[in-house]
Design a protein around this motif. Structure first.
Motif, PDB file in Angstrom:
ATOM      1  N   SER A  20     -14.861 -34.999   1.439  1.00  0.00           N
ATOM      2  CA  SER A  20     -13.606 -34.844   2.158  1.00  0.00           C
ATOM      3  C   SER A  20     -12.543 -35.803   1.634  1.00  0.00           C
ATOM      4  CB  SER A  20     -13.830 -35.113   3.652  1.00  0.00           C
ATOM      5  OG  SER A  20     -14.278 -36.434   3.842  1.00  0.00           O
ATOM      6  N   ARG A  21     -12.847 -36.471   0.525  1.00  0.00           N
ATOM      7  CA  ARG A  21     -11.864 -37.394  -0.058  1.00  0.00           C
ATOM      8  C   ARG A  21     -10.742 -36.606  -0.721  1.00  0.00           C
ATOM      9  NH1 ARG A  21     -15.877 -41.489  -3.246  1.00  0.00           N
ATOM     10  NH2 ARG A  21     -17.100 -42.108  -1.468  1.00  0.00           N
ATOM     11  N   LYS A  22      -9.530 -37.079  -0.522  1.00  0.00           N
ATOM     12  CA  LYS A  22      -8.396 -36.434  -1.160  1.00  0.00           C
ATOM     13  C   LYS A  22      -8.254 -36.999  -2.566  1.00  0.00           C
ATOM     14  CE  LYS A  22      -5.775 -35.679   3.060  1.00  0.00           C
ATOM     15  NZ  LYS A  22      -4.543 -35.985   3.776  1.00  0.00           N
ATOM     16  N   SER A  23      -7.919 -36.139  -3.506  1.00  0.00           N
ATOM     17  CA  SER A  23      -7.738 -36.620  -4.873  1.00  0.00           C
ATOM     18  C   SER A  23      -6.454 -37.444  -4.938  1.00  0.00           C
ATOM     19  CB  SER A  23      -7.679 -35.452  -5.855  1.00  0.00           C
ATOM     20  OG  SER A  23      -6.554 -34.648  -5.554  1.00  0.00           O
ATOM     21  N   ILE A  24      -6.568 -38.593  -5.553  1.00  0.00           N
ATOM     22  CA  ILE A  24      -5.433 -39.505  -5.657  1.00  0.00           C
ATOM     23  C   ILE A  24      -4.680 -39.168  -6.933  1.00  0.00           C
ATOM     24  CG2 ILE A  24      -4.728 -41.905  -5.852  1.00  0.00           C
ATOM     25  CD1 ILE A  24      -7.372 -42.625  -4.423  1.00  0.00           C
ATOM     26  N   GLU A  25      -3.398 -38.874  -6.781  1.00  0.00           N
ATOM     27  CA  GLU A  25      -2.583 -38.553  -7.943  1.00  0.00           C
ATOM     28  C   GLU A  25      -1.898 -39.815  -8.420  1.00  0.00           C
ATOM     29  OE1 GLU A  25       0.081 -35.299  -7.350  1.00  0.00           O
ATOM     30  OE2 GLU A  25      -1.410 -34.127  -6.280  1.00  0.00           O
ATOM     31  N   LYS A  26      -2.060 -40.118  -9.707  1.00  0.00           N
ATOM     32  CA  LYS A  26      -1.434 -41.303 -10.284  1.00  0.00           C
ATOM     33  C   LYS A  26      -0.188 -40.873 -11.046  1.00  0.00           C
ATOM     34  CE  LYS A  26      -5.639 -43.956 -10.827  1.00  0.00           C
ATOM     35  NZ  LYS A  26      -6.492 -44.699 -11.763  1.00  0.00           N
ATOM     36  N   ASN A  27       0.891 -41.616 -10.838  1.00  0.00           N
ATOM     37  CA  ASN A  27       2.105 -41.347 -11.588  1.00  0.00           C
ATOM     38  C   ASN A  27       1.971 -42.009 -12.951  1.00  0.00           C
ATOM     39  OD1 ASN A  27       3.235 -40.010  -9.427  1.00  0.00           O
ATOM     40  ND2 ASN A  27       4.163 -41.850  -8.583  1.00  0.00           N
ATOM     41  N   PRO A  28       2.259 -41.287 -14.030  1.00  0.00           N
ATOM     42  CA  PRO A  28       2.142 -41.895 -15.353  1.00  0.00           C
ATOM     43  C   PRO A  28       3.160 -43.019 -15.508  1.00  0.00           C
ATOM     44  CG  PRO A  28       3.122 -39.726 -15.510  1.00  0.00           C
ATOM     45  CD  PRO A  28       2.696 -39.905 -14.093  1.00  0.00           C
ATOM     46  N   GLN A  29       2.709 -44.089 -16.167  1.00  0.00           N
ATOM     47  CA  GLN A  29       3.575 -45.252 -16.337  1.00  0.00           C
ATOM     48  C   GLN A  29       4.531 -44.979 -17.487  1.00  0.00           C
ATOM     49  OE1 GLN A  29       1.463 -48.809 -17.381  1.00  0.00           O
ATOM     50  NE2 GLN A  29       2.422 -49.943 -15.747  1.00  0.00           N
ATOM     51  N   LYS A  30       5.811 -45.236 -17.269  1.00  0.00           N
ATOM     52  CA  LYS A  30       6.806 -44.998 -18.299  1.00  0.00           C
ATOM     53  C   LYS A  30       7.036 -46.303 -19.047  1.00  0.00           C
ATOM     54  CE  LYS A  30       8.617 -41.034 -16.237  1.00  0.00           C
ATOM     55  NZ  LYS A  30       9.525 -39.975 -16.420  1.00  0.00           N
ATOM     56  N   LEU A  31       6.688 -46.315 -20.331  1.00  0.00           N
ATOM     57  CA  LEU A  31       6.847 -47.507 -21.154  1.00  0.00           C
ATOM     58  C   LEU A  31       8.007 -47.308 -22.121  1.00  0.00           C
ATOM     59  CD1 LEU A  31       3.109 -48.173 -22.042  1.00  0.00           C
ATOM     60  CD2 LEU A  31       4.480 -49.360 -20.353  1.00  0.00           C
ATOM     61  N   THR A  32       8.736 -48.387 -22.338  1.00  0.00           N
ATOM     62  CA  THR A  32       9.837 -48.328 -23.292  1.00  0.00           C
ATOM     63  C   THR A  32       9.279 -48.479 -24.698  1.00  0.00           C
ATOM     64  OG1 THR A  32      10.184 -50.709 -23.193  1.00  0.00           O
ATOM     65  CG2 THR A  32      11.397 -49.370 -21.602  1.00  0.00           C
ATOM     66  N   GLU A  33      10.125 -48.221 -25.696  1.00  0.00           N
ATOM     67  CA  GLU A  33       9.686 -48.370 -27.085  1.00  0.00           C
ATOM     68  C   GLU A  33       9.298 -49.811 -27.363  1.00  0.00           C
ATOM     69  OE1 GLU A  33      11.938 -46.734 -30.308  1.00  0.00           O
ATOM     70  OE2 GLU A  33      12.689 -45.134 -29.019  1.00  0.00           O
ATOM     71  N   ARG A  34      10.040 -50.739 -26.793  1.00  0.00           N
ATOM     72  CA  ARG A  34       9.759 -52.158 -27.007  1.00  0.00           C
ATOM     73  C   ARG A  34       8.387 -52.530 -26.442  1.00  0.00           C
ATOM     74  NH1 ARG A  34      14.174 -56.864 -25.919  1.00  0.00           N
ATOM     75  NH2 ARG A  34      13.113 -58.458 -27.116  1.00  0.00           N
ATOM     76  N   ASP A  35       8.058 -51.990 -25.255  1.00  0.00           N
ATOM     77  CA  ASP A  35       6.745 -52.256 -24.656  1.00  0.00           C
ATOM     78  C   ASP A  35       5.622 -51.702 -25.526  1.00  0.00           C
ATOM     79  OD1 ASP A  35       7.853 -53.535 -22.450  1.00  0.00           O
ATOM     80  OD2 ASP A  35       7.913 -51.698 -21.247  1.00  0.00           O
ATOM     81  N   LEU A  36       5.818 -50.488 -26.045  1.00  0.00           N
ATOM     82  CA  LEU A  36       4.801 -49.880 -26.895  1.00  0.00           C
ATOM     83  C   LEU A  36       4.598 -50.680 -28.181  1.00  0.00           C
ATOM     84  CD1 LEU A  36       5.659 -46.105 -26.491  1.00  0.00           C
ATOM     85  CD2 LEU A  36       3.648 -47.280 -25.643  1.00  0.00           C
ATOM     86  N   GLU A  37       5.699 -51.129 -28.799  1.00  0.00           N
ATOM     87  CA  GLU A  37       5.584 -51.929 -30.020  1.00  0.00           C
ATOM     88  C   GLU A  37       4.873 -53.240 -29.734  1.00  0.00           C
ATOM     89  OE1 GLU A  37       9.544 -52.299 -31.504  1.00  0.00           O
ATOM     90  OE2 GLU A  37       9.553 -50.266 -32.347  1.00  0.00           O
ATOM     91  N   ASN A  38       5.143 -53.818 -28.584  1.00  0.00           N
ATOM     92  CA  ASN A  38       4.502 -55.072 -28.209  1.00  0.00           C
ATOM     93  C   ASN A  38       2.998 -54.866 -28.027  1.00  0.00           C
ATOM     94  OD1 ASN A  38       4.189 -57.720 -27.509  1.00  0.00           O
ATOM     95  ND2 ASN A  38       4.952 -57.478 -25.438  1.00  0.00           N
ATOM     96  N   LEU A  39       2.602 -53.752 -27.397  1.00  0.00           N
ATOM     97  CA  LEU A  39       1.187 -53.455 -27.205  1.00  0.00           C
ATOM     98  C   LEU A  39       0.461 -53.225 -28.528  1.00  0.00           C
ATOM     99  CD1 LEU A  39       1.321 -51.076 -24.127  1.00  0.00           C
ATOM    100  CD2 LEU A  39       0.276 -53.320 -24.213  1.00  0.00           C
TER     101      LEU A  39
END
Length: 58
Positions: A20-39
């Protein structure tokens, strides 16, 4: 519950009930180009072996 006869033993199995658990919907995280380059480590200092085997920043 259902009872099944297994040889001489009476074994009782519980029937599975739908969860009876409801599925939890996760919102995708929006990363900037700078964040992606840093990762990815693009903006890190680079090092090279110099004379005597010591690392030096290039």
């Amino acid at each position: 519950m259902k009872a099944k006869k297994n040889g001489l033993l009476n074994v009782v199995f519980k029937e599975k009930q739908p969860s009876s658990r409801k599925s939890i919907e996760k919102n995708p995280q929006k990363l900037t180009e700078r964040d992606l380059e840093n990762l990815m480590g693009i903006n890190r200092p680079t090092y090279k072996r110099g004379r005597g085997g010591a690392f030096r920043q290039k």
